[in-house]
Scaffold this motif. Sequence first.
Motif, short mmCIF file in Angstrom:
data_model
loop_
_atom_site.label_atom_id
_atom_site.label_comp_id
_atom_site.label_asym_id
_atom_site.label_seq_id
_atom_site.Cartn_x
_atom_site.Cartn_y
_atom_site.Cartn_z
N PHE A 263 6.70 6.01 5.20
CA PHE A 263 5.09 5.97 4.98
C PHE A 263 4.77 4.68 5.54
O PHE A 263 3.60 4.26 5.87
CB PHE A 263 4.83 6.09 3.70
N MET A 264 5.44 3.55 5.20
CA MET A 264 5.11 2.11 5.58
C MET A 264 5.21 2.00 6.89
O MET A 264 4.21 1.46 7.74
CB MET A 264 6.18 0.98 4.83
N TRP A 265 6.30 2.55 7.57
CA TRP A 265 6.05 2.67 9.27
C TRP A 265 4.71 3.17 10.01
O TRP A 265 4.39 2.87 10.97
CB TRP A 265 7.43 2.92 9.64
N LEU B 197 0.85 -1.17 -0.06
CA LEU B 197 -0.17 0.05 -0.18
C LEU B 197 0.91 1.17 0.02
O LEU B 197 0.83 2.50 -0.41
CB LEU B 197 -0.96 0.16 1.32
N SER B 198 2.10 1.28 0.65
CA SER B 198 2.84 2.44 0.46
C SER B 198 3.32 2.83 -1.06
O SER B 198 3.92 3.90 -0.97
CB SER B 198 3.82 2.16 1.68
N ARG B 199 3.39 1.80 -1.75
CA ARG B 199 3.93 2.00 -2.96
C ARG B 199 2.88 2.11 -4.18
O ARG B 199 3.02 2.63 -5.14
CB ARG B 199 4.71 0.65 -3.29
N LEU C 218 13.39 6.26 0.98
CA LEU C 218 13.39 6.47 2.37
C LEU C 218 11.94 6.89 2.64
O LEU C 218 11.34 6.71 3.88
CB LEU C 218 14.33 7.57 2.76
N SER C 219 11.39 7.68 1.81
CA SER C 219 10.09 8.20 2.29
C SER C 219 8.95 7.14 2.15
O SER C 219 8.08 7.15 2.93
CB SER C 219 9.54 9.38 1.07
N ILE C 220 9.21 6.09 1.21
CA ILE C 220 8.30 4.96 1.00
C ILE C 220 8.32 4.08 2.29
O ILE C 220 7.19 3.75 2.78
CB ILE C 220 8.36 4.24 -0.06
#
Length: 417
Positions: A238-240, A138-140, A233-235
């Motif tokens: 966002f996942m965390w 979902l983060s991607r 890094l941003s992905i």
Amino acid sequence: GRNCSLLQEMDVMEKRDENCYCYVQNRTIRLQYLWSTLQVKVNSREKFMFEPISEKSNCQNSETVFEFAVCAAQILWKPETCTETSVSIKQYGEDVCFKIQPFKTEPYTVRVKREMLDGKLLFLFVAGIFLFHFANSLSRSTKFFYLSGIILGVLALLVFVLLTLKRFIPRHSTFWILMSGCCMASLYFIYCFKENMQWLWSEHRTYLLGYFLAVGIASFAICYQHGPLTTELSITLFMWTLQLTAFVLIYCGVTIPQVAYAVIAVSLCSKGLGYPLGAACHIARKMKNHFKSKKLVFKYLTEEEYREQGETETIRALEELRSFCRSPDFPSWIAVSKLRSPHRFADFVLGFPHISPAETKAHEDKYGIGSSFLEEQLFETRPQSEQDDPANSIHEDEEDEDETHNQILFPYATELL
């Protein structure tokens, strides 16, 4: 220290004067009450004041930031004036107390009813499990990025605006101080919105829909202008964030905190053990295939498959031969010295057909339809059949002479036509 009436399951109370009510939690843990809540409804024909009473008058004793925010919201929030309200109480949460103050001497009714399966709690729990296990994919996702931006803009507008203006804040310390304040204000707004959702929807539905529509469109426009996340890094951040949100949903989706902790621990272990389990399954499949007795299975080709495979393999072999002849390792001069027609070989290497049109025409004349080879094969079988069956030839002589003449000269012409 108040003389409050204790509420129990299935109670129905009708009173006229001001009074406070409390529900004391049962500390015995039962798994059948995992998604169970108590619904306390207060009805009256006239307006009354509903005021929640917090057991912790001093918010400094709060154990978590969320409890401090809820405590502060209960102190700052004004009492609600309405004719009907409801309170949802978790089975193993804190003791709940509230005060009812009618403006007139009209009676009001307090009903307590148990809901064994609360759909909201079950939805939060399932959404948390789903969000945690699919946080990486979902983060991607671009669509989920836009959806998350719209939800963040609607529920936490200050946080969304601060993230949008992050590039204009020079110092990281200033940004995090502002972020802390925005988060506290957003939690207060979410708490107030949750407590008064029913009243806002019934009284100010138009303004509420207008807020959702305007802020949602603006949030989508800002996210679309910024574009989806590109850096790794941003992905990852966002996942965390999605996984942390999933833990909050799991915790809020059950009434027993111990069960929530156990589910979170199992989810973390399953995420960490995913790679070792995958490797073990792969090794087990390899070993099973290695020790398994292999039985040869023969597949017979049809005549059409055999012809197609022959044509395909011939074309592929000719292309490989051309590629090899074009390579620098090919001894071109030695090959040319041994060839009868080097010019034709050069044409083949350059891409021309390996069979000339004259050879194709000669093959068709000899082996095609109407060729001499086919006529010899057809006429050789006819005299042998006539010698084997003399009675048939005598019977044919008795018929019409022209018809018999055509049958003898062209025995298979009709079938071919």
